[in-house]
Scaffold this active site. Structure first.
Site, PDB file in Angstrom:
ATOM      1  N   LYS A 152       1.845 -23.012  99.237  1.00  0.00           N
ATOM      2  CA  LYS A 152       2.344 -23.924  98.205  1.00  0.00           C
ATOM      3  C   LYS A 152       1.349 -25.068  98.040  1.00  0.00           C
ATOM      4  CE  LYS A 152       7.016 -25.644  97.287  1.00  0.00           C
ATOM      5  NZ  LYS A 152       8.185 -26.184  97.997  1.00  0.00           N
TER       6      LYS A 152
HETATM    7  C1  E4P Z   1      11.005 -26.664  95.925  1.00  0.00           C
HETATM    8  O1  E4P Z   1      10.186 -25.891  96.297  1.00  0.00           O
HETATM    9  C2  E4P Z   1      11.291 -27.942  96.562  1.00  0.00           C
HETATM   10  O2  E4P Z   1      11.202 -27.741  97.944  1.00  0.00           O
HETATM   11  C3  E4P Z   1      12.676 -28.455  96.314  1.00  0.00           C
HETATM   12  O3  E4P Z   1      13.386 -27.631  95.410  1.00  0.00           O
HETATM   13  C4  E4P Z   1      12.760 -29.911  95.995  1.00  0.00           C
HETATM   14  O4  E4P Z   1      14.109 -30.271  95.820  1.00  0.00           O
HETATM   15  P1  E4P Z   1      14.606 -31.790  95.853  1.00  0.00           P
HETATM   16  O5  E4P Z   1      14.185 -32.428  94.584  1.00  0.00           O
HETATM   17  O6  E4P Z   1      16.107 -31.681  95.960  1.00  0.00           O
HETATM   18  O7  E4P Z   1      13.971 -32.411  97.053  1.00  0.00           O
END
Ligand code: E4P
Length: 218
Positions: free
Chosen positions: A83
């Protein structure tokens, strides 16, 4: 629609996987911090639970270091998706890693223009964050509609729309109506999806009537 689980909690992932609800997992540095565990260990355990893509996020901000981290993370298991953030260095890292056959999830996407750039860089997944846009009074789901439409206009784009920052069941249902390929859901939201008061009430009534018959199936 594929369901990814947005957590680094191995116990949660295991129990949801046993119910057949896990097509992949996403983590981020905040989720790893919350787990209180070593990142490499957690990612290895998660990869052993699910054969689907498991996102492990780099923390460097410069290309060379980001690439080195990505190459290191992908050695943990063949289903690691590296990522990277939606920055110039992140897109460059994406291009190099996908060229080497590595799955790449480009994260922190907040505009359709950014999603187009990620597709150009060959991203396997683009992660638009709907909840964080809603938080600043901007329609997160409109972004999903725009990206899905734009990607459909260009059939050569193979990048999958991975709806992230999902906060409640309506986000999921709306994303599915728009045809997004993947949603990543916190375990609590997956459990909320199951619940309906009429299901509970109906089951109670069936079981009460069944008890009156004095029968047992086995
Ligand atoms: C996605 O890959 C992220 O880890 C995640 O969905 C972020 O979510 P949040 O905005 O609730 O922290």
């Amino acid at each position: 629609m594929k369901f990814f689980v947005d957590t680094a909690d191995v116990a949660d992932i295991r129990s949801l996987a046993e119910a057949g609800l896990v097509d992949g997992v996403t983590t981020n540095p905040s989720l790893i911090a919350k787990s209180g565990r070593k990142m490499a260990e957690v990612i290895a355990e998660i990869c052993a639970i699910t054969p689907g893509p498991v996102s492990a996020e780099v923390t460097a901000t410069e290309y060379e270091q980001m690439l080195a981290e990505g190459r290191h993370l992908r050695q943990i298991a063949t289903n690691v998706a590296v990522k990277v953030p939606l920055t110039e260095a992140g897109l460059r890292t994406c291009r190099t890693l996908t060229g080497e056959g590595t799955l790449v999830n480009v994260t922190l996407c907040f505009s359709a223009a950014q999603a187009l750039l990620a597709a150009k860089a060959g991203a396997t997944f683009i992660s638009p964050f709907v909840g964080r846009l809603d938080d600043i009074a901007t329609d997160g789901m409109q972004l999903i509609a725009d990206i899905v439409k734009i990607y459909r206009n260009y059939p050569h784009i193979k990048t999958e729309v991975l709806v992230a920052s999902i906060r409640h069941p309506i986000h999921l249902v709306e994303a599915a109506k728009l045809g997004a390929g993947v949603a990543t859901l916190p375990p609590a939201v997956i459990r909320q999806l199951l619940k309906h008061p009429l299901t509970d009430r109906g089951l109670d009534a069936f079981l009460a009537d069944w008890r009156k018959t004095g029968q047992s199936i086995l």
